[in-house]
Design an enzyme around this catalytic site. Structure first.
Site, short mmCIF file in Angstrom:
data_model
loop_
_atom_site.label_atom_id
_atom_site.label_comp_id
_atom_site.label_asym_id
_atom_site.label_seq_id
_atom_site.Cartn_x
_atom_site.Cartn_y
_atom_site.Cartn_z
N CYS C 104 1.21 -1.17 0.18
CA CYS C 104 -0.03 0.10 0.06
C CYS C 104 0.68 1.38 0.18
O CYS C 104 1.60 1.65 1.05
CB CYS C 104 -0.78 0.21 1.17
N CYS C 107 -0.07 4.46 2.26
CA CYS C 107 -0.64 4.23 3.53
C CYS C 107 -0.42 2.82 4.61
O CYS C 107 1.59 2.15 3.90
CB CYS C 107 -2.19 5.03 4.51
N SER C 108 -0.61 2.28 4.60
CA SER C 108 -0.38 1.12 4.41
C SER C 108 -1.47 -0.11 4.81
O SER C 108 -2.08 -0.88 5.92
CB SER C 108 -0.16 0.99 6.62
N CYS C 109 -2.11 -0.10 3.97
CA CYS C 109 -3.87 -1.19 3.91
C CYS C 109 -3.42 -2.55 4.07
O CYS C 109 -2.34 -2.69 3.22
CB CYS C 109 -4.61 -0.33 2.61
#
Lengths: 96, 92, 196
Positions: C104, C107-109
């Site tokens: 991702c 962000c950090s999905c």
């Protein structure tokens, strides 16, 4: 405007390093921040995209200096103020 | 106007919006191929401004690394709202 | 150490904000502790490993998994409904010719409700910036040398789907039962930064 979170394809970051035996959280407060964010989204105080937006609005030098859950906590407090839930001085630690 | 469907070539938006968006900078103004629809969701750009909006299609769009970066033999598949995409009218 | 000092300050600030929100009626008493317990008890790489092992032994399941993962994982008693809302799960399978890697960049999905927290390196700028541009180099950083001829497909989780990779079934595992096969699968394998 392109924001500091949008790092795909950028050069200059260090090699990817894996932490051996990494725990889910490095400190209790990190777990609290994660749970707090979920509770506030479920309560309808803000939505997930407003939360992401609040992280992305951090000044680049602060974003890069902050740890992952420090960014989350910054975004939570930013939104609590913007949504009128609390004033900045209420969110700060009382001086003693 | 070409409809969005698997196999259709699209170009992504080039603009740099003033606020939250989910079109990564590295994939702006790039040509890719639609792979598969990934559901219907209100546009993240609108939700970040506190607006709901109607659900609209999201697509997996495949780009070659060579098109994105000028080198590399891999592909990158980015998940993008249809709002970011314009079909390329193929010339006869 | 300054790191410990920073940690104790932010820890006190988080407690202070929680107490304020409890007084405002936005948080129930004990709600945060309960949510943490639920989170830690919920997602786990073990869930992903079970899905992969079933896909290895049951080609019909593998087909359904790639076509509609949300429905298919119900067959092994799992669901994507454990998070804030049910998210779409997109499963991609490695083959002898093609290797999949998930990131991702914005962000950090990550499918945390199914697979638990993502590793720190997955959330790092180092990984997010470079894996779309030089996946082979990033895999090498993580100790995984992919054969020269294998094509790489990188998936950027930039919208609402969450992703999981089905690694290739290791050679020599033909006679292992499903539960033993699940024991071979690692969290890195489910992201595509390890062979299994």
């Amino acid at each position: 405007m392109s924001r500091i979170n949008d790092v795909g394809g950028m050069s200059g970051f260090p090699p990817v390093v894996e932490e051996p035996d990494e725990p889910p959280f490095h400190a209790d407060w990190e777990a609290h921040v994660l749970a707090l964010n979920g509770a506030l989204i479920r309560a309808g105080v803000y939505n997930l995209d407003e939360f992401r937006d609040a992280i992305e609005r951090m000044p680049p030098e602060e974003y890069l200096a902050a740890s992952y859950y420090e960014r989350w906590f910054t975004a939570i407090t930013t939104l609590l103020v913007e949504k009128g839930v609390a004033a900045p001085d209420e969110l700060a630690l009382p001086r003693d | 106007m070409t409809d969005l469907a698997p196999g259709v070539r699209v170009r992504t938006r080039t603009t740099d919006p003033d606020g939250h968006t989910r079109l990564p900078r590295y994939a702006r103004g790039a040509v890719g191929v639609l792979v598969e629809e990934a559901g219907l969701h209100p546009l993240a750009d609108d939700r970040a401004r506190g607006r709901g909006g109607t659900p609209r299609p999201v697509w997996h769009v495949r780009f070659t690394a060579a098109d994105l970066f000028g080198s590399g033999d891999h592909t990158v598949t980015v998940e993008l709202w249809a709002d970011y995409l314009a079909p390329i009218e193929e010339d006869a | 150490m300054s790191g410990d000092h920073t940690s104790s300050v932010i820890s006190a600030r988080v407690r202070h904000v929680e107490a304020l929100l409890e007084r405002r009626g936005l948080l129930g008493s004990g709600e945060i502790d309960r949510r943490i317990d639920e989170f830690l008890a919920g997602g786990s790489p073990v869930n992903g490993a079970r899905i992969v092992a079933r896909a290895w032994v049951d080609p019909g399941f593998a087909g359904r998994l790639l076509a509609d993962a949300n429905a298919a994982i119900g067959e092994v008693g799992l669901s994507m409904a454990g998070g804030l809302q049910e998210q779409r799960l997109k499963v991609v399978a490695n083959t002898a010719d093609e290797h999949n890697v998930v990131v991702c960049t914005l962000c950090s999905c990550y499918p945390i409700a199914l697979l638990g927290p993502s590793p720190g390196w997955y959330k790092s700028e180092a990984y997010r910036s470079r894996v779309v541009r030089d996946p082979r180099g990033v895999l090498r950083d993580l100790g995984f040398e992919l054969p020269e001829g294998t094509r790489i497909s990188v998936w950027d989780a930039s919208a609402e789907s969450r992703y999981m990779v089905v690694p290739c079934r290791p050679a020599g595992s033909e006679h292992l039962p499903e539960d033993r096969l699940a024991g071979l699968v690692t969290r890195k394998g489910l992201i595509g930064t390890a062979a299994v």
